[in-house]
Design an enzyme around this catalytic site. Sequence first.
Site, PDB file in Angstrom:
ATOM      1  CD  GLU A   1       9.896  14.073   9.869  1.00  0.00           C
ATOM      2  OE1 GLU A   1       9.027  14.247  10.451  1.00  0.00           O
ATOM      3  OE2 GLU A   1      10.685  13.244   9.744  1.00  0.00           O
TER       4      GLU A   1
ATOM      5  CE  LYS B   1      -1.659   2.993   1.236  1.00  0.00           C
ATOM      6  NZ  LYS B   1      -1.825   5.420   0.551  1.00  0.00           N
TER       7      LYS B   1
ATOM      8  CB  CYS C   1      13.166   9.332   7.870  1.00  0.00           C
ATOM      9  SG  CYS C   1      13.777   8.479   6.754  1.00  0.00           S
TER      10      CYS C   1
ATOM     11  CD  GLU D   1      12.778   0.949   7.765  1.00  0.00           C
ATOM     12  OE1 GLU D   1      12.670   1.224   6.606  1.00  0.00           O
ATOM     13  OE2 GLU D   1      13.556  -0.269   8.408  1.00  0.00           O
TER      14      GLU D   1
END
Length: 497
Positions: free
Chosen positions: A401, A195, A304, A270
């Site tokens: 972030e 997905k 990331c 993750e």
Amino acid sequence: MTASTKTGRPGLGADREWRLLIGGEWVPPGAGAYPVVDPATTEVVGHAPEATVGQALDAAGAARAALDGWRALSPADRGAHLARLARVLEARAPDWTALVQAETGSTINITEQIQVGPAFVDRFRYYSHPIDLDEAVPPLPQDKTALGPAGLANAMVHRRPVGVVACITPYNMPLVNVAGKMAPALAAGNTVVIKPAPQDPLGILLLGEAVAEAGFPDGVVNIVTGSGPEAPAALVASADVDMISFTGSSAVGTRIYRDGAATMKRLLMELGGKGALIMTEDADVNAACAAIATVWGFHSGQICTAPTRVICHRDLYDRTVETLQAFAGFMKMGDPRERDTIVGPVITEAHRDRVEAFVAAGTAAGATAACGGSRPDRPGYYVAPTLLVDVTPDMEAARQEAFGPVVAVLAHSGDDEAVALANDSPYGLFSYVFSGDAKRAYEIAGRLQSGNVALNTVQPHMQAPFGGWKMSGIGRDRGKWGIEAYTEIQAVNWLAS
Ligand code: NAD
């Protein structure tokens, strides 16, 4: 319906009718289609299929039905499928460049090298060579007990496939990310439902064609796409899915952790990061700044692992800021199709607005934009390379972030303070130490709460274990750790008399 009719090549234009891959069939989406937009031009690239919850569950059922046959193959046979897929991809993926570039907004260099290039294909080739992690436990003399006679107890520890793995992935490097999950999962004997992220899913449907061309049995790889959380959430809840391999935000990861509890999902998570880059007072400023500037130039900071939180020794602070300003001045922002463009757009208008709000909140809290900070005057969803200075550890600019081309710089007075600042973060994915003294850099690494630490480089080792501490995730993949992640341990024991 075969792969080469409705989803077949040629014709990657916006009018192409894309379908879902379920049980080896290309199935029309049950809930229509939604537009995928090129963030550089704001033009529609194509219309991605909108899967229903029922279709997501059909895909899980198809993966379940294919599981016994796939895991019964020998590791060498599964590896041969992966090797064939790598060869098909090497031949076909370069034709996907224009489409994948358009849907991701990545520059031509990054698209060719990473999105559809060796970084993508090598993940399949690496796992085409079987990795055997089975091992014997040392024999154990066993006295007679109520359970049986005396003898010598023996045991083998085997790695068995977890089962059906749902691979739920973020935007940014769609093919590389899916390959990083799918290749070790399949090598270990699992079947998968993929997905991809809503923003850039079309290349993944092309990967489905390549899987068919490489001769994988029906149902071993299934692909469902969609714009909302309903279909992937149904996979998380489904008893037909044994494991969720998720890459994405910590917020969605937290939700998957909770929603997967009822069926005791195996999880590989993750998640987000706020990469700290420590510079000791003897660091090579130019080398460190070139590394930091990758936050701007490497997919506009939508990575990331990016070193977005610079923790710089006070003695180097001014020189570091000046050098970074100079780097920002040299980096051409613009059309990602032009070879000399370094900074492309961010993925969507909504994300551009989020990154702008992040910067505005930083300056409102007292940080200063030493470069960037205002919207570039050009079409598309661009954020200029932004450098936030006068940042303090309590500011959101230092803690959260941005997932965009934004670097925050903090100052430290010595290694102890640098380590404390680096660890003062909800995240712990990738950290960096730049120092003139390799021994000292290595010792600092040992004090960091971070799944990965790179010394005097931002280049990762692609076969070293990858993953995060704290809110950056659970588990590791890559190398042999990829096989560990997608297997359950089974101990088989017997008694020799
Ligand atoms: P996201 O978390 O918004 O979405 C990721 C995926 O989760 C998408 O496919 C989405 O459809 C799906 N999803 C959304 N709601 C869900 C639900 N309730 N249940 C199951 N699935 C659901 O992430 P994003 O905005 O696409 O990507 C950016 C984030 O990904 C950043 O936080 C970034 O740090 C992270 N990321 C991490 C890594 C890593 O390896 N650690 C790599 C790339 C990106």
